[in-house]
Design a protein around this motif. Structure first.
Motif, PDB file in Angstrom:
ATOM      1  N   GLN A  61       0.646  -1.449   0.063  1.00 32.87           N
ATOM      2  CA  GLN A  61       0.151   0.029   0.118  1.00 32.87           C
ATOM      3  C   GLN A  61       0.836   1.195   0.207  1.00 32.87           C
ATOM      4  O   GLN A  61       0.493   2.408  -0.537  1.00 32.87           O
ATOM      5  CB  GLN A  61      -0.723   0.091   1.193  1.00 32.87           C
ATOM      6  CG  GLN A  61      -2.046  -0.983   1.029  1.00 32.87           C
ATOM      7  CD  GLN A  61      -2.986  -0.910   0.002  1.00 32.87           C
ATOM      8  OE1 GLN A  61      -3.457   0.390  -0.502  1.00 32.87           O
ATOM      9  NE2 GLN A  61      -3.136  -1.787  -0.704  1.00 32.87           N
ATOM     10  N   THR A 130      -5.935   5.580   5.349  1.00 32.87           N
ATOM     11  CA  THR A 130      -5.643   4.126   5.342  1.00 32.87           C
ATOM     12  C   THR A 130      -4.149   3.916   4.728  1.00 32.87           C
ATOM     13  O   THR A 130      -3.942   2.768   4.478  1.00 32.87           O
ATOM     14  CB  THR A 130      -6.650   3.140   4.368  1.00 32.87           C
ATOM     15  OG1 THR A 130      -6.658   3.839   3.198  1.00 32.87           O
ATOM     16  CG2 THR A 130      -7.979   3.182   4.806  1.00 32.87           C
ATOM     17  N   LYS A 144      -6.286  -1.452   7.917  1.00 36.28           N
ATOM     18  CA  LYS A 144      -6.223  -0.579   6.746  1.00 36.28           C
ATOM     19  C   LYS A 144      -6.417  -1.124   5.400  1.00 36.28           C
ATOM     20  O   LYS A 144      -6.868  -0.570   4.518  1.00 36.28           O
ATOM     21  CB  LYS A 144      -4.731   0.093   7.060  1.00 36.28           C
ATOM     22  CG  LYS A 144      -4.943   1.448   8.109  1.00 36.28           C
ATOM     23  CD  LYS A 144      -3.747   2.166   8.101  1.00 36.28           C
ATOM     24  CE  LYS A 144      -3.488   3.185   9.486  1.00 36.28           C
ATOM     25  NZ  LYS A 144      -2.495   4.206   9.355  1.00 36.28           N
ATOM     26  N   GLU A 148      -9.208  -0.289   2.760  1.00 36.41           N
ATOM     27  CA  GLU A 148      -9.082   0.247   1.557  1.00 36.41           C
ATOM     28  C   GLU A 148      -9.232  -0.625   0.590  1.00 36.41           C
ATOM     29  O   GLU A 148      -9.782  -0.171  -0.490  1.00 36.41           O
ATOM     30  CB  GLU A 148      -7.509   0.549   1.694  1.00 36.41           C
ATOM     31  CG  GLU A 148      -6.803   1.299   0.366  1.00 36.41           C
ATOM     32  CD  GLU A 148      -7.715   2.502   0.028  1.00 36.41           C
ATOM     33  OE1 GLU A 148      -7.636   2.879  -1.274  1.00 36.41           O
ATOM     34  OE2 GLU A 148      -7.983   3.393   0.957  1.00 36.41           O
ATOM     35  N   ARG A 152     -14.166  -0.230   1.229  1.00 38.67           N
ATOM     36  CA  ARG A 152     -14.128   1.234   0.691  1.00 38.67           C
ATOM     37  C   ARG A 152     -14.973   1.203  -0.840  1.00 38.67           C
ATOM     38  O   ARG A 152     -15.627   1.730  -1.274  1.00 38.67           O
ATOM     39  CB  ARG A 152     -12.846   1.833   0.653  1.00 38.67           C
ATOM     40  CG  ARG A 152     -13.060   3.310  -0.086  1.00 38.67           C
ATOM     41  CD  ARG A 152     -11.865   3.953   0.395  1.00 38.67           C
ATOM     42  NE  ARG A 152     -11.993   4.832   1.634  1.00 38.67           N
ATOM     43  CZ  ARG A 152     -11.081   5.293   2.414  1.00 38.67           C
ATOM     44  NH1 ARG A 152      -9.956   5.446   2.263  1.00 38.67           N
ATOM     45  NH2 ARG A 152     -11.353   5.648   3.719  1.00 38.67           N
TER      46      ARG A 152
END
Length: 252
Positions: A61, A130, A144, A148, A152
């Protein structure tokens, strides 16, 4: 080996009642790896200042945050890796996925992105709720990542959003805040309980409940339920999130 090529054209973009005449054509080329496909938008993808190529893997990420295009492509279920060359985007899929199902979604993401004229890569990572920080432990990083990549996108499809607010390691409670159409929606508590909470608990035994943070903190509610009787091993943040894992469906 002959490359298989296919061409797609974007629809004209309407801006302030004027039609933009510029069209975007995307060619595709096969690669020696049947799980990877090259998409050529007919213009520069990666500026020279970023080198000859950049590779992104699902689960990384911190790197993905540097590229709005990579972030958008990883919202497509089944995309495992993204590589930017000077004039192409190479996408690698999971072996179980079919290109017949994935290609239209990848085309749509690339067409929309280049139509907007957004930089492919930013000089510095975009920090969001996130974004995985160096100070985050393994549990917070995985929370997170799940919010994400798995939560989401589904919430945004309904015109809302969900934001990570924090995790209490002593109680196992994850604090989140709803936004957009989710605020005040009668089904939002069901989504939090049967969707978000079940998914987090499925992958992270340390999570025991969801706390919805509201503007009026006195009106917020803590959703706390008995842990699942079946022990599920903890996963590290990675691309190993199974497509048949708990979804956001109220029936989950």
């Amino acid at each position: 080996m002959l490359s298989v090529m296919r061409m797609y054209r974007a629809k004209p973009i309407q801006i302030m009642n004027n039609i933009c005449k510029r069209s975007i054509f995307i060619n595709t080329e096969s690669t020696p790896n049947p799980q990877s496909l090259k998409f050529l938008p007919g213009e520069i993808v990666l500026p020279e200042s970023f080198g000859t190529g950049m590779y992104f893997q699902r689960g990384d990420q911190k790197e993905i945050q540097r590229s709005p295009l990579a972030k958008s492509l990883f919202l497509v279920e089944g995309v495992n890796g993204v590589f930017f060359g000077r004039d192409f985007v190479s996408v690698t899929k999971d072996t179980e996925e079919s290109w017949n199902a994935l290609k239209p979604q990848v085309f749509s993401k690339i067409l929309d992105f280049f139509a907007e004229g957004t930089p492919v890569v930013t000089d510095t990572p975009t920090i969001s709720d996130t974004t995985i920080l160096d100070t985050d432990d393994e549990v917070v990083a995985l929370i997170k990542e799940l919010l994400e990549t798995r939560v989401r996108p589904s919430v945004q499809d309904d015109g809302g959003d969900i934001f990570y607010e924090g995790f209490d390691p002593h109680t196992g409670i994850v604090s989140v805040k709803l936004a957009g159409s989710c605020v005040g929606c009668p089904s939002s508590s069901v989504t939090l309980r049967n969707g978000v909470e079940n998914m987090l608990k499925h992958y992270i035994p340390e999570v025991t409940g969801i706390h919805e943070v509201t503007d009026e903190e006195d009106d917020s509610a803590v959703l706390h339920f008995d842990p699942d009787p079946v022990h599920i091993p903890k996963l590290k943040p990675s691309s190993s999130l199974s497509p048949d894992s708990p979804s956001l469906s109220p029936d989950s």
